[in-house]
Structures are given as structure tokens and as C-alpha cells.
Design an enzyme around this catalytic site. Structure first.
Site, short mmCIF file in Angstrom:
data_model
loop_
_atom_site.label_atom_id
_atom_site.label_comp_id
_atom_site.label_asym_id
_atom_site.label_seq_id
_atom_site.Cartn_x
_atom_site.Cartn_y
_atom_site.Cartn_z
N GLU A 94 61.42 52.40 72.28
CA GLU A 94 61.26 51.19 71.10
C GLU A 94 59.71 50.57 71.13
O GLU A 94 59.13 50.55 70.08
CB GLU A 94 62.51 50.36 71.31
CG GLU A 94 62.33 48.97 70.36
CD GLU A 94 62.56 47.72 71.14
OE1 GLU A 94 61.63 47.01 70.96
OE2 GLU A 94 63.49 47.58 71.77
N HIS A 95 59.58 50.08 72.45
CA HIS A 95 58.06 49.50 72.49
C HIS A 95 56.93 50.62 71.99
O HIS A 95 56.11 50.12 71.41
CB HIS A 95 57.82 49.21 74.01
CG HIS A 95 58.38 47.94 74.39
ND1 HIS A 95 57.57 47.07 74.81
CD2 HIS A 95 59.71 47.58 74.41
CE1 HIS A 95 58.17 46.08 75.14
NE2 HIS A 95 59.54 46.23 74.64
N GLU A 109 58.63 42.60 81.41
CA GLU A 109 59.70 42.16 80.74
C GLU A 109 61.06 42.04 81.66
O GLU A 109 61.90 41.24 81.50
CB GLU A 109 60.20 43.17 79.51
CG GLU A 109 61.15 42.71 78.76
CD GLU A 109 61.30 43.40 77.24
OE1 GLU A 109 60.57 44.33 76.88
OE2 GLU A 109 62.47 43.10 76.51
N HIS A 155 64.63 51.84 75.36
CA HIS A 155 63.80 50.54 75.04
C HIS A 155 62.47 50.81 75.27
O HIS A 155 61.67 50.20 74.54
CB HIS A 155 64.41 49.65 76.21
CG HIS A 155 63.58 48.38 76.20
ND1 HIS A 155 62.71 47.85 77.38
CD2 HIS A 155 63.49 47.34 75.08
CE1 HIS A 155 62.17 46.63 77.11
NE2 HIS A 155 62.65 46.68 75.69
#
Lengths: 446, 435
Positions: free
Chosen positions: A74-75, A151, A71
Site C-alpha cells: 500500500e505504501h 510506523e 501494508h
């Protein structure tokens, strides 16, 4: 807030796998010379296109101790390349009237843009560029790490229900990495580095580990020409190997957990069982489990749990069952019961178990079964209204190893399910020794 | 950098796609108006129905009645109890859902062409003859009470509820549509019947239809669907005065991340400077990943996962609202940055570059919204409620393009006021004044 978020997907939806419509889907698929799979879905009603690239890598493919890395990567994919530096990717998409985002799940990572159909080439140019051209500065990596920690705060730490899900999954999977949250364990997230991300990126981001889905006002010929131009020149990578993860051993003892949190307004319980997923060429059991979930906990007024716990003897505010079959490895079948305030969880659980036991005795309600069949058939029609939804369906299936043929056969497989198939699947899944039962309760403060 | 510039030139040369939406204005034989887009590719129709006023029409002392009533519309009608109704609906694979907020009660329905008439009969029953059976009332009441208890523990809801209460007091906008635990517990069946007649009347009805249906078929459908509804309902609530002034309110709550709702008064939808304000907000906090606030609060400082601001136009109040969430020990800095950006935009407006970029985005993205029966039906019913004409879709981008730098500066000076911004912070924030 969702539209401003790089999404992190927790796949869990009854009809998520939906149902394709076979030939009527206007779907074409082919593979580029470098191994990149391409799916084109035509819908010429509006001059819009959805462009998605899915990588066959997710959080369950992370190295040990590096949870959250898929993840995080991905950012960081939005940080820049030599050609499109410093956030230019999203700026250019927006300057073209488009929107873009990305998501990470256990089995895949996806990047997508929605733009006017005549801007497809630029999307491909940029997406191809960042498949191998990512550059990262140390400072921006650290700042983005703060973003993913926020997040996690927003999605998980601030929500007792999300913490409960995280704990339940950890209990459900003792050996398989599905037990580790996609967002990552906080302590490990805090230690993720630029080097970790770049290593992960180089290992997994390659055309032979990617699926291109283009859906909307396009033709297969145009997409093929553009894909050859932009993705074609990227060399395949030897680093891409078949995914082989630690598998879940047979579960021989029932597992239970209770999470207490002062922020819980409404205590509830969740029961889950390991269940098989859709496999290439073998989707029959998964299809039967789709019905099982609907029969037990679909529509509140007609499903068995709803009827017994919400209507006949009202003891629950809400009941549901779920099965999400589109995954690479063993998935789960589960049920949730939110009891009325005066009903203890113990009693709610006993009633839920009684409903399951009764179902195993009496079998499938044939009228409800036929109604579900009709609804699944109708979903083939309704789902055509959303080209983005169709793109999602194909991308997700292909990313977990299913084929275009599997996706297109799925509606027929669903229509072919019999009540006997459902009972066979129920007998296989409902083994109390192989269950996880979680209670979320309110922690009483002094 | 060179490639970016060439790419930019390329796109500016290309004209944005045009939304090709052919709207017909349909009046049924019985006099009901609707907007229709015929689209026969997929054999279903999407209907969007609105009753203006929504939960804002709750009678004094009966807050939550319209919400509870709405929840009961699918729980039995005519000679069918809740289970019979659900069975009939699912047997047709019809999709019917009801929702309500402070300005409208909404009904969304999708019917397959093959059994549309039967679907319409079902929905007609739900709209005109809901039963409000005792067991159904108690079941849905229990669910609503559960929802209210959940709101009291959810930091996002706590923040919104506090902000609205402080801003609007006794006006319906000042409280949540669900009502309170005591208030909902006290509602009677008669209250529900009265609530239905207050809001579900023909004098406040808006309808759009998109899909596999002709104008003639739609006319007949409309007359059948709304046959038996009362002509008039309750009068609309009056203007809601925005009572909040600048400052920070902390709602102590033991959770690791503070949730913040902030805002001040806004600009009406029919103000000549509305489009300039829309452009301004899009640059400041509304335009996705590229907004100033996303850049300053998330990208540069990593203080949040997301921040957004909105021109929030209700029927009886206009606001500029924003939302952000940040760890308890970092939220003070986030608020400081927001205030600074607010003040900077108020005094300086935006740059020529920002104006050009946002215009390209707004005009380019607009046609992309019209990409399905469901989305188009939603947009069309919203346009009718806002009093926009049939030509709005064709002229909307011209209005965006007509906005000048001076327009934005003028509206920024008038609209944005960092000192008037009120922040409601839910959490255990550190380093905030008055904390």
C-alpha cells in the site's frame, strides 16, 4: 498526525457496521465488463466527491513469513508509474485541492481521494493507472521500508497497549492469519523486498479484485461513463482466486496471557471470544451480537458492566464491550475492564464474570433494548451527514464479501432482533473454554 | 512527464469550486446571537456551542477544576441522576458531548427533528442545573486521575506537557487542563460550582446551528437553552509570554522511538502577514504528503512515519509548532534535517512553483471542508470566535491568492528562526548534544 499518515486500520467499533437507510440511501451499483464492482452514492449538498478503490486483499492474505507485505505494498503504491512518476500521485491530488490517503486491514486495502466533484476524472485516470502500472526502484523501496518500521515504532513499539493487543490477537488466533498484526512482525518487515511487493501486487491488484466507490455530488450515469473510460480497458487477471485462508479450529481450552511493561500507567484486562461475522444473506446473529455488546458495555451509565462496576459498587474507571462484525472470517466479541487503582485485576475479572453470569440469568433489560433500537434507527439519519462515512460503509462491506443488498438490509435486520435472539447469541459466544483473557500490568522497575 | 504537464494545465484552467454556504445571522428574542445554515435534507440539527476562556479560566490553585466540572455536566442534572440523564438522552437518540481546552469549553449536540424540543430541555438542564452529586464527582474524579497517570507514561503527552511548561510557566497554558494528581484530589464540590460560573456565562457564548431548523425555531431554541445562565464570568487570562529559547531538552524515557515536539513564537491571526505565513507553513510542513519536511525527513530518508508543523494560534499566545517521531538512533538526524530546512526557508523563502502549487491546493481544498452539517457548524463557530465576518468564506481564497513571493520571503525572514527552535525529545535519543 493522523492526517499525514497512510492509515493502517484496526477495525473495532461498535456501530462501525452502522446501519444503511435502504432505498433512501440513493445508492446505485453495477459491475464493469472486466469484473470491477462499482457503487455510487449520491449526495448533492456540496460540490465534493469521495473516490475510493478497495482491493479484496489484506494482511490475512499474505504468504507465510511475509507479514506486513500488504501494508508495505500500500505504501509503495504512492511511489509512481511511468505516467505519474515519483510521488506525482499525491502531488497532483493536492495541486487539485484534494487530499488522498490509503489504509490496510486484515481483509482489504483501500485508496481514496477527496476532491472537488469536477476533478473526478483525473482521480480515476491516476488510480486506474496504478492498478497495473506500478514501477519501483530498489532504493525507494528500502527507504519506504524504514518508514513502515518507524510506523511500527510509533503505533506499536511505543505503546504497551498496542503491544498487548498484538499479543492477545496472536493468542486468539492460533491458525487463522488474523493472529498476525497488519503492520507485520518486526523481523519479517525488515526482510521485505521489492520483489515481494511486486509479486504481491501482480497477484492481487486487478479490476476483478477491486471495488470502486464514488460518493458525493455525482450521478450514476456520469460515474459509469468515466469508469468505463478509465477502469474499463484494464484486463481482468486470472491470478485472482477466491480467498481460502486457514480457519480457526474449535477452541477447547481457555487461554490466558499477561503482558508486563514499565510504561503501563493503568493496568486493565480484556476478555474476548471468537464470534461469527456478518455473512451474505445471513446477518441475524451478527445483529444480535451488536445488541449484546451495547447491552453489556455500551454507554457507561446504562450498560450492565457500567452499572454494576462503575455505579452500584464502583470498582472500575472504565468498562466497555465490542463486537466488529464486518470481516471475512470469524471475528471477536470482547470486553474490557479498567479497574480503580486499588482494585486488583483478579477481583475486577471476577466481578466482570459475575455480571455476565447475572445477565445469563436475568436476560435482556427491555427498556434498554428499546432505547438501543431507537438509537440504531437514528444512526441511519445521522450517518447521512457524512458521505465519506457512507462510502466507507459500503466499501468495507463489499470488500469482505457482503453485497449491496446486505448493506441495505442491515438496518432492518437490526430492527428485527428480539431479546431471545440476543440471549441465543450470548449462549453461543460465552463459553469460558473458548475464551482469551489478557492482563496488561505494570512491570515494577528496581 | 508530458502527461503531468498536460494534466496540470487542465486543472489550472478549471476554477476551484465555490463553497455555497448561506449563513444567516440570527438574534433570538432574548438577544442571543447565532449563525445558522438551514439545510432541510436530513431531519436533524447540529449545534456547536462555545464558552470562550475554557480551562484557561481555572482559578489560581484550582487547576483542573473546569476540566472536572466539564466531565460532570452529563452526569446528572435537575431531578435526574447520571443514569436517568443518560437514559433520557439515549431514549431520544440525542447526541450531546462536552469538551474543554485552554481557550474554550465546547458543547456539541445533535438532535433529531422528531424530538428536538425534548433534547433541548435535556441540554438546558445540563448547562444550567448540573447536580455534581458526590458519587458522580468521585467517579469522574477517578477517571480524570486515571487520565493524568496515563499522560505521565505516554511519550507524546510527556513531550507536549514539558514543552508547554517550559514555554509558559505559571500561565494556564503552561500546564495540562486535567491538572495534577494532588490538585484534582483536593478539588471540592464548591470548587466545581465556582468553576462552572467562571466559564459558563452568556458574555462569552458563541453558537452555530446547521440543519433542519428555521431561523425562528432557532431563536426560540436559543432562549430556552441558555435561560438561567449567568450574564458574566471570570476575566480572561492575560497574554502568555513564550519563555523558550533555542535548544534541545531531553526527557529520558525508556521507549524505542523518540517523540519530538518543537517550535518557537508565531504570528498573530490578525497580523497583515498572517496569510503569507500560512502559505509558508503549508509549504514547509503543513500541506500533507508534499510538504518540504515530509519530503526531506520521510520520503528521502525514511526517518519518520510522519512530520507536521502548524501555525498554532491560541487566544493569548502564538506559536509555530511541529511534531515528529523517530527511532532513538535516528532522531538526531531528523532534528538536523528539520533545522536545516528551517534555516533554508528563513533565508530563501519558497519558490514560484511552490507558491503556485500551494495556492491551488489551499484554494481548491477550502470548499471541500463544507461537506456536512457537523463540519459546517464547527467551522462557523470557530469563525465567530476568531472574529471573522460573515463574508470570510467568500473572501478567504482571495486572501490566499493575494500572497506574493515577496510576502512569503518577508514573513519567512521574520518568523522562522532555526536558532530559536526549541526541541523537547522524549526517549533515549542517541547523539544529541546535552544528552
Amino acid at each position: 498526525m493522523m492526517r499525514l499518515s497512510r492509515l493502517l486500520v484496526a477495525t473495532c467499533s461498535l456501530f462501525l457496521a452502522g446501519a444503511g437507510a435502504g432505498r433512501a440511501d440513493d445508492v446505485t451499483s453495477f459491475t464493469l465488463d472486466n469484473g470491477m464492482q462499482v457503487v455510487v452514492i449520491e449526495d448533492h449538498r456540496a460540490p465534493v466527491v469521495v473516490h475510493m478503490v478497495w482491493y479484496r486483499v489484506g494482511s490475512a492474505d499474505e504468504p507465510p513469513g511475509k507479514s506486513g507485505l500488504a501494508h508495505f505494498t500500500e505504501h509503495l503504491m504512492f511511489k509512481g508509474t511511468d505516467s505519474f512518476p515519483e510521488g506525482a500521485f499525491s502531488d497532483l491530488v493536492e495541486a487539485n485541492g484534494g487530499s488522498d490517503n490509503a489504509f490496510t486491514s486484515y481483509d482489504y486495502t483501500g485508496y481514496h481521494q477527496r476532491v472537488a466533484a469536477d476533478r473526478l476524472a483525473l482521480m480515476m485516470e491516476m488510480e486506474a493507472d496504478r492498478m497495473t502500472g506500478l514501477t519501483l526502484g530498489e532504493a525507494e523501496v528500502l527507504t519506504e521500508r524504514d518508514v513502515i518500521l518507524e510506523e511500527r515504532n510509533q503505533r506499536t513499539e511505543n505503546s504497551p497497549g498496542a503491544l498487548f493487543t498484538e499479543q492477545r490477537n496472536a493468542v486468539q488466533y492460533v491458525n487463522h492469519p488474523y493472529g498476525i498484526p497488519v503492520i507485520g512482525w518486526r523481523a519479517e518487515m525488515e526482510g521485505l523486498t521489492r520483489a515481494d511487493a511486486l509479486e504481491f501486487y501482480r497477484r492481487h491488484y486487478a479490476p476483478n479484485n477491486a471495488i470502486l466507490v464514488v460518493a458525493g455530488d455525482v450521478t450514476p450515469d456520469d460515474v459509469r461513463a468515466l469508469a468505463d473510460t478509465y477502469y474499463g480497458p484494464i484486463a481482468p487477471s486470472d491470478a485472482v482466486t477466491p480467498r481460502a485462508r486457514p480457519q480457526e479450529p474449535p477452541q477447547r481450552a481457555e487461554r490466558r496471557l499477561t503482558l508486563a511493561d514499565a510504561r503501563v500507567a493503568q493496568p486493565y484486562l480484556v476478555r474476548s471470544y471468537l464470534a461469527p461475522e456478518r455473512d451474505p444473506g445471513d446477518q441475524k446473529t451478527a445483529a444480535a451480537l451488536v445488541y449484546l455488546a451495547e447491552l453489556l458495555g455500551g454507554e457507561g451509565a446504562t450498560s450492565l458492566l457500567g452499572q454494576k462496576l462503575m455505579f452500584e459498587e464502583p470498582t472500575a474507571l472504565y468498562t466497555a464491550a465490542w463486537y466488529s462484525g464486518t470481516s471475512l472470517d470469524d471475528t471477536t466479541f470482547g470486553m474490557i475492564v479498567v479497574p480503580s487503582p486499588e482494585v486488583p485485576l483478579q477481583e475486577a475479572e471476577a466481578r466482570m464474570d459475575a455480571v455476565i453470569a447475572e445477565f445469563m440469568e436475568t436476560g435482556v433489560d427491555l427498556a434498554l433494548f428499546e432505547s438501543l433500537k431507537m438509537q440504531l434507527r437514528a444512526s441511519n439519519i445521522y450517518e447521512k451527514d457524512s458521505v465519506a462515512g457512507l462510502a466507507q460503509k459500503y466499501g468495507q462491506a463489499l470488500a469482505v464479501g457482503l453485497t449491496v443488498e446486505d448493506v441495505q438490509a442491515w438496518p432492518d435486520v437490526l430492527q428485527a432482533v428480539t431479546p431471545d435472539d440476543v440471549m441465543d447469541a450470548a449462549r453461543m459466544v460465552f463459553d469460558r473454554r473458548a475464551s482469551v483473557t489478557g492482563w496488561l500490568v505494570r512491570e515494577e522497575t528496581q | 512527464m508530458i502527461r503531468i504537464i498536460s494534466a496540470l494545465c487542465l486543472m489550472l484552467a478549471a476554477l476551484p469550486a465555490r463553497a455555497a454556504v448561506d449563513i444567516q445571522e440570527v438574534t433570538s428574542p432574548g438577544g442571543i446571537n447565532a449563525w445558522l445554515v438551514e439545510s432541510h435534507e436530513i431531519p436533524f440539527v447540529a449545534l456547536e456551542i462555545r464558552f470562550q476562556g475554557g480551562a484557561g479560566l481555572d482559578a489560581p490553585g484550582k487547576r483542573g477544576a473546569i476540566n472536572l466540572m466539564t466531565g460532570l455536566l452529563e452526569e446528572g442534572a435537575g431531578d435526574m441522576d447520571a443514569r436517568a440523564f443518560a437514559t433520557a438522552r439515549d431514549g431520544l437518540a440525542a447526541r450531546i458531548s462536552f469538551d474543554v481546552h485552554n481557550d474554550a469549553l465546547s458543547v456539541s449536540a445533535q438532535f433529531l427533528t422528531e424530538n428536538r424540543d425534548q433534547g433541548v430541555e435535556l441540554l438546558h438542564l445540563a448547562l444550567t442545573e448540573p447536580r455534581f452529586d458526590d458519587d458522580a464527582v468521585e467517579r469522574v474524579r477517578g477517571q480524570v486521575l486515571g487520565g493524568i497517570r496515563a499522560r505521565q507514561k505516554d511519550p507524546d503527552d510527556i513531550a507536549s506537557d514539558r514543552f508547554n511548561a517550559l514555554a509558559f510557566g505559571d500561565h494556564p497554558y503552561g500546564s495540562d487542563v486535567n491538572g495534577t494528581l494532588d490538585g484534582v484530589a483536593a478539588l471540592t464540590r464548591d470548587d466545581l460550582i465556582a468553576a462552572k460560573d467562571r466559564v459558563m456565562a452568556r458574555d462569552r457564548l458563541f453558537v452555530s446551528a446547521v440543519g433542519d431548523i428555521t431561523a425562528e425555531e432557532l431563536g426560540a431554541l436559543l432562549d430556552r437553552l441558555f435561560d438561567g445562565l449567568p450574564e458574566t464570568g471570570a476575566p480572561m487570562p492575560g497574554r502568555a509570554d513564550f519563555a523558550l529559547t533555542g535548544g534541545i531538552d531531553v526527557v529520558p524515557y525508556d521507549t524505542p522511538q523518540s517523540v519530538v515536539v518543537f517550535g518557537h513564537t508565531g504570528i498573530p491571526r490578525d497580523d497583515p502577514d498572517f496569510f503569507a505565513a500560512y502559505v509558508l507553513n503549508s509549504v514547509l510542513g503543513g500541506g500533507g504528503f508534499s510538504s518540504r519536511l515530509m519530503e526531506e525527513v520521510r520520503e528521502k530518508r525514511g526517518l519518520t512515519y510522519g512530520i507536521a508543523t502548524y501555525l498554532y494560534n491560541l487566544d493569548h499566545a502564538d506559536m509555530v509548532l511541529g511534531k515528529v517521531a523517530s527511532a532513538n538512533n535516528r532522531v538526531a538526524e531528523a532534528i538536523e534535517v528539520i533545522r536545516a530546512e528551517w534555516a533554508r526557508a528563513a533565508t530563501e523563502g519558497i519558490t514560484e512553483d511552490e507558491l503556485d502549487t500551494i495556492k491551488t491546493y489551499l484554494t481548491g481544498s477550502y470548499p471541500l471542508r463544507f461537506d456536512g452539517n457537523g463540519p459546517i457548524a464547527n467551522i462557523m463557530v470557530g469563525m465567530q470566535m476568531e472574529g471573522l465576518g460573515l463574508d470570510y468564506i467568500a473572501t478567504r481564497n482571495d486572501k490566499v491568492n493575494a500572497v506574493t513571493l515577496d510576502d512569503v520571503r518577508r514573513v519567512a525572514a521574520r518568523l522562522l528562526d532555526a536558532d530559536a527552535l526549541h526541541f523537547v525529545v522524549v526517549g533515549q535519543p542517541e547523539g544529541l548534544p546535552g544528552n
